[in-house]
Each structure stands twice: as C-alpha cells, then as structure tokens.
Design a protein around this motif. Sequence first.
Motif, PDB file in Angstrom:
ATOM      1  N   MET A  18       0.842  -1.188   0.000  1.00 39.47           N
ATOM      2  CA  MET A  18       0.000   0.000   0.000  1.00 39.47           C
ATOM      3  C   MET A  18       0.880   1.243   0.000  1.00 39.47           C
ATOM      4  SD  MET A  18      -1.299   0.477   3.940  1.00 39.47           S
ATOM      5  CE  MET A  18      -0.778   2.154   4.288  1.00 39.47           C
ATOM      6  N   LYS A  19       0.290   2.349  -0.461  1.00 37.31           N
ATOM      7  CA  LYS A  19       0.999   3.623  -0.456  1.00 37.31           C
ATOM      8  C   LYS A  19       0.586   4.428   0.769  1.00 37.31           C
ATOM      9  CE  LYS A  19       1.413   4.058  -5.492  1.00 37.31           C
ATOM     10  NZ  LYS A  19       1.024   4.872  -6.676  1.00 37.31           N
ATOM     11  N   SER A  20       1.541   5.160   1.334  1.00 36.60           N
ATOM     12  CA  SER A  20       1.236   6.046   2.447  1.00 36.60           C
ATOM     13  C   SER A  20       2.169   7.238   2.406  1.00 36.60           C
ATOM     14  CB  SER A  20       1.359   5.319   3.787  1.00 36.60           C
ATOM     15  OG  SER A  20       2.676   4.841   3.982  1.00 36.60           O
ATOM     16  N   ILE A  21       1.700   8.340   2.961  1.00 38.95           N
ATOM     17  CA  ILE A  21       2.501   9.561   3.039  1.00 38.95           C
ATOM     18  C   ILE A  21       3.174   9.599   4.409  1.00 38.95           C
ATOM     19  CG2 ILE A  21       2.477  12.069   2.933  1.00 38.95           C
ATOM     20  CD1 ILE A  21       1.794  10.630   0.283  1.00 38.95           C
ATOM     21  N   ILE A  22       4.497   9.743   4.415  1.00 38.88           N
ATOM     22  CA  ILE A  22       5.231   9.816   5.676  1.00 38.88           C
ATOM     23  C   ILE A  22       6.225  10.969   5.622  1.00 38.88           C
ATOM     24  CG2 ILE A  22       4.992   7.332   6.086  1.00 38.88           C
ATOM     25  CD1 ILE A  22       8.447   8.604   5.401  1.00 38.88           C
ATOM     26  N   PHE A  23       6.727  11.345   6.798  1.00 42.63           N
ATOM     27  CA  PHE A  23       7.852  12.285   6.860  1.00 42.63           C
ATOM     28  C   PHE A  23       8.791  11.829   7.960  1.00 42.63           C
ATOM     29  CE2 PHE A  23       4.552  13.908   9.594  1.00 42.63           C
ATOM     30  CZ  PHE A  23       5.166  14.551  10.660  1.00 42.63           C
ATOM     31  N   ASP A  24      10.100  11.915   7.687  1.00 41.93           N
ATOM     32  CA  ASP A  24      11.095  11.479   8.665  1.00 41.93           C
ATOM     33  C   ASP A  24      11.931  12.636   9.196  1.00 41.93           C
ATOM     34  OD1 ASP A  24      12.722  12.055   6.532  1.00 41.93           O
ATOM     35  OD2 ASP A  24      13.305   9.979   6.142  1.00 41.93           O
ATOM     36  N   HIS A  25      11.559  13.868   8.801  1.00 33.96           N
ATOM     37  CA  HIS A  25      12.208  15.052   9.354  1.00 33.96           C
ATOM     38  C   HIS A  25      11.216  16.205   9.339  1.00 33.96           C
ATOM     39  CE1 HIS A  25      12.852  15.498   4.989  1.00 33.96           C
ATOM     40  NE2 HIS A  25      12.892  16.797   5.218  1.00 33.96           N
ATOM     41  N   ILE A  26      11.434  17.163  10.222  1.00 39.63           N
ATOM     42  CA  ILE A  26      10.554  18.323  10.345  1.00 39.63           C
ATOM     43  C   ILE A  26      10.910  19.340   9.266  1.00 39.63           C
ATOM     44  CG2 ILE A  26       9.857  20.225  11.854  1.00 39.63           C
ATOM     45  CD1 ILE A  26       8.984  17.393  12.769  1.00 39.63           C
ATOM     46  N   GLY A  27       9.888  19.951   8.669  1.00 40.95           N
ATOM     47  CA  GLY A  27      10.151  20.962   7.661  1.00 40.95           C
ATOM     48  C   GLY A  27       8.903  21.317   6.894  1.00 40.95           C
ATOM     49  N   LYS A  28       9.060  22.100   5.844  1.00 44.15           N
ATOM     50  CA  LYS A  28       7.931  22.461   5.011  1.00 44.15           C
ATOM     51  C   LYS A  28       7.362  21.194   4.368  1.00 44.15           C
ATOM     52  CE  LYS A  28       9.325  27.202   3.954  1.00 44.15           C
ATOM     53  NZ  LYS A  28       9.617  28.195   2.883  1.00 44.15           N
ATOM     54  N   PRO A  29       6.034  21.055   4.347  1.00 39.43           N
ATOM     55  CA  PRO A  29       5.432  19.829   3.843  1.00 39.43           C
ATOM     56  C   PRO A  29       5.900  19.417   2.444  1.00 39.43           C
ATOM     57  CG  PRO A  29       3.791  21.119   4.974  1.00 39.43           C
ATOM     58  CD  PRO A  29       5.023  21.967   4.924  1.00 39.43           C
TER      59      PRO A  29
END
Length: 323
Positions: A1-12
Amino acid sequence: MKSIIFDHIGKPADSLACIDSPLPEPGPNEVRIKVIAAPINPSDTMFVQNLYGIRPHLPSGAGFEGVGVVEALGEGVQMRTGMRVSFTSVGTWADYAIAHQRSLIPVPDVMTDEVAAQLFVNPFTAYAMVQDSGVSEGGWLMITAAGSAFGKLVIQLCQMRGIRTIGTVRRDDLNDELKALGLTEVINTETEKMAVRVREITGGHGVSCVLDAVGGHTASEALTCLAKGGTLFIYGLMSLQDPAINAGLLIFRELTVKGFWLTDWMRRVDSQTRQLVAQNVISLLSSGKIQLPVEASYSLDQIKEAVEHADRPGRWGKILLKP
C-alpha cells in the motif's frame, strides 16, 4: 500500500514522501479503513512542521481525518465491515489507515465522499466555536481570514442563527461569494483600518466576539474591535507570530482572550454534547444547508503538488487527497 510519511521536520512540500508500506493490522478496539478521501487542513501541515499541539514521532504518517470503508476489525470491536465512515487518526493520507472505534462517525448515504472527508475538523470546530461565542441573534461576530474553509462554515452557521458577521480578507476576489454565503460586512485589511471600519459598522459598539486564526498583528488589531465584555478566541496562528496584547484594553473593557483546540473541547464536554453536535453537523451537511466546496483532488503520488496547492492564497475550496 501507499502512504505519506515524513522522517524530518520541515515544510510539507520538502518533508513529505509517498512510500510503499505494509498493510497495517488493527489492534484492540481499532479498525482498518480503506481510505476514499482525506482533506489537507492547516492542522495537518502545521503537524509536519512540529507547530501543532500533537508532536510527531518520527518517522510519522500525516493527515488527521478522512472518509473510508471499514475493512477489518480488531479485538473488541462490535460493528460490521463494509460501513462507510468519517474518521480521525494520525496517518489518514494513505491507502489504508488504522483508527480507534471511538473516532468513527457513520456516514449517511446522501452525503458525498467529498463532504464526508471534511466532516470532523472544520465543521465540529465551527459549530463548537459559534456555540461557545455566546453571540445571540442580532449580535455581531467577526471572523478573520473569512475566505478560508472554516470561515465560510462560520458565516453560514451564523446566518442560520441570525448572527451578523464581519469578515476580514486581504483580497477582494472572494467578496461576492462570501456575501452570498451570508457575510454581513467585509473588511479588506490591506486597504482599510480594521478597528475604524468595525466601529463604523457597529455604530461604535464593537463586536461581541472575534474568531481568529491569524495571530500576530491581526489578532492584536482584532482585540481593539471588541465591545465591552467581549471575547477573542484564537484557534490558529497562520502568521506564525504571537499577538501583542494590550493589558489596558483587557482591564478597562473587561475583555477575555481564550484559546480553542477541538481536541481539548472534545475531551472537555460530555458525551451527550458531542453526540448532539455530531447530529447537528451531519444534518446540516446532509441537507445541503451548509456547503463544503472542493477545489481540487490529487493522488498520493502527487503529494508535493497537493500541499503546495493547499498553501496557495485565494483558494475557494478544500484540497483533497484521493488514494
């Protein structure tokens, strides 16, 4: 499945990525939902920047609400699969999401997916804040950033209650639409002095309540627009700047400045109040009396374009992600 993740803080647009993830399994009192659509709200993008009341645990999913179909049940969940529900969780920007059963709201058949995706955050906040404002029929309420999706909801709710509204904008291209929704008066803060115009509009009395999502100079100016005994509710900080508070105004006009966060409001009120708000919001949206326009929809693969569009000034509707 596809998912949106982020592993660092910052502008989206710089931090978010679409990745392949394993199918999640629901734990006790949880369900797995096949996501149909999820909105991009300011709270979502603030979360990615670590500017929200809930702190991300990296790597983290993104998106706080959506609509989907219940596909799998965890231990202790007494409901059927196949139900279409509005839900809240962390990580709704995905093909599948896990949500606690208490966060689910069954969606009536007459409600479209586009509306159901936006059922919780903005409508519940708008309904609760108009209720908490204490402004009665014929009174004045002011909403900053009136052209936002939230602002449009407040305008429509106030019109139904006979509350007169003043909305602040920085551009005039949405004025006709806002007036058509029921906004009584518009103030362009780029060309007009807010406090002067409010005094003119209200015959020198000021407004009973201001709902502010901007903060900074806008909130400071809004405080001067309040009538004696009035209240300023701050529910956002779009400017990323704290307002300067005039203590003399608070003292001699007996003003109140309060913060509002839907998460805490939901914890604070009793279950009967939550159910009543849910029933009223669903009824208004299902009947079409309250509109939640959508400007554009994007796939998960288009996450960068989607968040950039959501941040674009002058939007007239919500941006949705549709897995």
